[in-house]
Every structure is written in C-alpha cells, then in structure tokens.
Design a protein around this motif. Structure first.
Motif, short mmCIF file in Angstrom:
data_model
loop_
_atom_site.label_atom_id
_atom_site.label_comp_id
_atom_site.label_asym_id
_atom_site.label_seq_id
_atom_site.Cartn_x
_atom_site.Cartn_y
_atom_site.Cartn_z
N ASP A 197 0.93 -6.11 -9.10
CA ASP A 197 0.80 -6.04 -7.63
C ASP A 197 1.83 -5.11 -7.00
O ASP A 197 1.96 -5.05 -5.79
CB ASP A 197 0.92 -7.43 -6.98
CG ASP A 197 -0.40 -8.20 -7.04
OD1 ASP A 197 -1.38 -7.66 -7.58
OD2 ASP A 197 -0.44 -9.34 -6.55
N GLU A 198 2.59 -4.38 -7.83
CA GLU A 198 3.64 -3.50 -7.33
C GLU A 198 3.26 -2.04 -7.60
O GLU A 198 3.04 -1.64 -8.74
CB GLU A 198 4.96 -3.83 -8.02
CG GLU A 198 6.15 -3.04 -7.51
CD GLU A 198 7.43 -3.48 -8.20
OE1 GLU A 198 8.09 -4.41 -7.68
OE2 GLU A 198 7.76 -2.93 -9.27
N LEU A 199 3.17 -1.25 -6.53
CA LEU A 199 2.82 0.15 -6.65
C LEU A 199 4.09 0.98 -6.47
O LEU A 199 4.75 0.89 -5.44
CB LEU A 199 1.78 0.56 -5.60
CG LEU A 199 0.37 -0.03 -5.76
CD1 LEU A 199 0.33 -1.49 -5.28
CD2 LEU A 199 -0.64 0.79 -4.96
N ARG A 200 4.43 1.79 -7.48
CA ARG A 200 5.70 2.51 -7.48
C ARG A 200 5.51 3.97 -7.06
O ARG A 200 4.73 4.71 -7.68
CB ARG A 200 6.35 2.41 -8.87
CG ARG A 200 6.71 0.97 -9.25
CD ARG A 200 7.39 0.88 -10.59
NE ARG A 200 6.51 1.22 -11.71
CZ ARG A 200 5.63 0.38 -12.24
NH1 ARG A 200 5.50 -0.85 -11.75
NH2 ARG A 200 4.88 0.77 -13.26
N ASP A 220 -0.49 7.28 1.64
CA ASP A 220 -1.92 7.17 1.96
C ASP A 220 -2.72 6.75 0.73
O ASP A 220 -3.62 5.92 0.81
CB ASP A 220 -2.47 8.50 2.49
CG ASP A 220 -1.99 8.82 3.90
OD1 ASP A 220 -1.58 7.89 4.62
OD2 ASP A 220 -2.03 10.01 4.28
N VAL A 221 -2.37 7.35 -0.42
CA VAL A 221 -3.07 7.01 -1.66
C VAL A 221 -2.81 5.54 -2.01
O VAL A 221 -3.73 4.78 -2.33
CB VAL A 221 -2.64 7.93 -2.81
CG1 VAL A 221 -3.37 7.54 -4.10
CG2 VAL A 221 -2.91 9.39 -2.47
N ALA A 222 -1.54 5.16 -1.97
CA ALA A 222 -1.18 3.78 -2.31
C ALA A 222 -1.87 2.78 -1.38
O ALA A 222 -2.39 1.74 -1.84
CB ALA A 222 0.34 3.60 -2.25
N ASN A 223 -1.89 3.09 -0.11
CA ASN A 223 -2.53 2.17 0.84
C ASN A 223 -4.04 2.09 0.64
O ASN A 223 -4.64 1.03 0.87
CB ASN A 223 -2.20 2.60 2.27
CG ASN A 223 -0.76 2.26 2.66
OD1 ASN A 223 -0.24 1.22 2.26
ND2 ASN A 223 -0.12 3.14 3.40
N ALA A 224 -4.65 3.18 0.19
CA ALA A 224 -6.08 3.14 -0.11
C ALA A 224 -6.36 2.25 -1.32
O ALA A 224 -7.36 1.53 -1.36
CB ALA A 224 -6.61 4.55 -0.36
N VAL A 225 -5.45 2.28 -2.31
CA VAL A 225 -5.59 1.42 -3.49
C VAL A 225 -5.39 -0.04 -3.08
O VAL A 225 -6.16 -0.93 -3.49
CB VAL A 225 -4.58 1.82 -4.59
CG1 VAL A 225 -4.62 0.83 -5.75
CG2 VAL A 225 -4.88 3.24 -5.09
N ILE A 226 -4.38 -0.30 -2.27
CA ILE A 226 -4.13 -1.66 -1.78
C ILE A 226 -5.33 -2.17 -0.97
O ILE A 226 -5.75 -3.32 -1.10
CB ILE A 226 -2.84 -1.69 -0.92
CG1 ILE A 226 -1.61 -1.48 -1.82
CG2 ILE A 226 -2.73 -3.00 -0.14
CD1 ILE A 226 -0.32 -1.25 -1.05
N HIS A 275 1.88 -4.30 -2.99
CA HIS A 275 2.92 -3.77 -2.11
C HIS A 275 3.57 -2.57 -2.77
O HIS A 275 3.53 -2.42 -4.00
CB HIS A 275 3.97 -4.84 -1.79
CG HIS A 275 4.72 -5.32 -3.00
ND1 HIS A 275 4.22 -6.31 -3.83
CD2 HIS A 275 5.91 -4.93 -3.54
CE1 HIS A 275 5.08 -6.51 -4.82
NE2 HIS A 275 6.11 -5.69 -4.68
N ILE A 276 4.16 -1.70 -1.96
CA ILE A 276 4.77 -0.47 -2.46
C ILE A 276 6.26 -0.69 -2.73
O ILE A 276 6.96 -1.29 -1.92
CB ILE A 276 4.60 0.68 -1.44
CG1 ILE A 276 3.11 0.93 -1.18
CG2 ILE A 276 5.27 1.96 -1.95
CD1 ILE A 276 2.85 1.90 -0.04
#
Length: 313
Positions: free
Chosen positions: A195-198, A250-256, A263-264
């Motif tokens: 659940d953690e996007l780095r 933007d990419v991370a938020n689209a995946v979320i 969360h990032i």
C-alpha cells in the motif's frame, strides 16, 4: 510482409498486435530472447516467422529476402537502458545496426520507421526536433542522437524514413524490462505489496514527486507508427509524446484511484542519477501536427486507468 525488429519487446509487441488488429499477420518478428520471458509478449500475436537479430542481419546482408515483398520495416529493436555505459556495445547495437537497415531500405525503396528517443534532448527544456536543442546525458541517448544525425545527412531519400522520439512510454507488455519498466508498472506492484508507493524526493527545483515527464500510453505510440505507415509520403524526425507534461504524483494518484487505497512515500533522490536525470520532459508537437497527424493522446489519468485494468485483470 512487414518486419518488426524488437518485436518481442514492449513497444514492438504492441505494434505487432496493432498490425494484427488491421488484419496483418504476414509479420516477421526480429528480436533476441536472451531474456526468455519476452516470449510471453508474442503468445497472442499472429506472426509469420521469428528470427534472432544476428541471424536476420546476416540473411539481410546476404540477400536472402525478397525485398519487393517487404512492405515496411518498423525498427524498434535497441538497447534502451539509460544506465548501460558500455559505449561500444551501445553503438554497435543501436547505431551500426540501424545504419545497415536504413541503407537496405533506401536501396530497395522500403519505408523505414524507427524508434528514436527523447533522451536525445538531455537537459534542454525545449524538446524541439532541432540540433540546437539536443545534448544527450548518457550513451543510450547518444546512440539515438547519432543515428538521427546520420539520417539528417541523407537529404535525398528514395523511400520514407521516419524517426519517432518516444517520450516516457508506459503500458501493457513491459514487465520484462525490470528496473527500466515504467513508474506506473512499479507503483502497481508496490501498492499490491504494501500500500506504499515510493517516489523520489524533490530535485532540480521541483518538490517531492513533482518532477514532470511527458508520459505517453503505448497504444498512442502504436497509433502514431501506423499513421506514418498510412502516409508514406511523410519523412522526418518527430516527437512522439502527448505534448503535456504531468507529475510523478499524478501517476501515483492515478494508481491509488484505481486501487482505492495506498499512500505515497518520498525517498531520497539517488546520488548516481544526479546530473544525468531528466526532471522535465514535454514533447513539442508542432512538427508532428504539421504533417496532418491530429491524433489525440491520452492523459495520465486515462492511460493509467487502462493500464491498471490490463495489469490487474
């Protein structure tokens, strides 16, 4: 027959599928399967034959092919690792190989559409297809830059030649690329693991995760290649990006948004990338549009949604 070099790779295999969707199946795929997992990209593709890249070049130079039967060559094969610093290997694989194919196509009046790269621009922020704005930061970018330069010296062409400067391409069939796969691919794996996007902390004046790239969905890249196939009177070097930069956030938020969780976390910017990292890319599409190509590219939000559906089906 249509030849696709790098046809078992990321963009190449998507291009084969795009040709299949048009009814083409007389396709020769050229690649090397040292990384054997790439075979998976071809399982659902309809092709006539497969050849190793070395065998293909030998047979081409020996005159083993009926040139009049070749409708076009899409040259997607290359070492695309920006962290590879073996310059001799890079120039032989990316530059000399491309020269051989270019001259064969010119000799036999065969359209030649090849993969260039936005890495040719380096740190310049103009991203226009002119020498004044080009200055690669690594030997991969140099190998692409030098072939573009070689092409520019040949103004009298007997057949179509198109170089497409790919920006940050993402989408299905890139898993074999490992660390060189897109950020969208890696973030999808991370969110499923923890659940953690780095993302990297800020650099070059950009805030955390706010570095900007022109992220282009692979389906759009295929469409641009096929547009040029349909317009053999058009030659030149053209940017292949959306024309709109977006942030890694933007990419991370689209995946979320797709997974409805996650969360990032921002991690320190790697020392080894300092000075050879593009913190901003954005394709100037003036030249592409001047050809009459009005293809509408997907935004990160649209493309990542499609990609997540494919990855997690």
């Amino acid at each position: 027959m249509i030849i696709v070099t790098g046809g078992a790779g990321f963009i190449g295999s998507n291009l084969v599928l795009g040709l299949n969707a048009r009814g083409y199946d007389d396709i020769l795929v050229v690649d090397h399967l040292t990384n054997g997992v790439k075979y998976r990209n071809l399982v659902d593709c309809k092709i006539a034959d497969y050849l190793d890249r070395s065998t293909f070049l030998e047979r081409l130079q020996q005159g083993a092919f009926h040139a009049e039967a070749i409708e076009a060559i899409f040259h997607q094969g290359a070492c695309s690792s920006t962290t590879e610093w073996d310059g001799r290997y890079m120039m032989d694989n990316n530059y000399e190989y491309s020269k051989t194919l270019f001259h064969y196509c010119q000799s036999h009046k065969i359209p030649f559409i090849y993969a260039s790269s936005a890495a040719t621009y380096g740190a310049d922020l103009t991203f226009k297809e002119e020498l004044a704005y080009e200055g690669p930061l690594n030997v991969y970018g140099y190998s692409k830059f030098q072939f573009d330069q070689y092409l520019r010296r040949h103004s009298k062409l007997t057949a179509q030649v198109v170089g497409l400067r790919y920006f940050n391409v993402y989408g299905p069939r890139e898993a074999h690329k490992g660390s060189m796969a897109s950020v969208a691919f890696h973030l999808n794996n991370q969110i499923k693991d923890s659940d953690e996007l780095r993302l990297f902390e800020g650099c070059d004046g950009y805030g955390n995760g706010e570095q900007r790239r022109d992220f282009v969905y692979v389906g759009d890249v295929v469409d641009i290649n096929l547009w040029f196939l349909d317009h053999p009177q058009v030659s030149g070097i053209y940017n292949c990006g959306t024309g709109r930069s977006q942030t890694f956030n933007d990419v991370a938020n689209a995946v979320i948004r797709y997974h409805q969780r996650g969360h990032i976390k921002y991690i320190p910017f790697p020392e080894h990338l300092k000075g050879c990292y593009q913190s901003f890319t954005e394709a100037n599409l003036d030249n592409l549009r001047s050809t009459g190509c009005q293809h509408q590219f997907k935004s990160v939000e649209q493309g990542v949604q499609l990609y997540m559906e494919w990855l997690n089906r």
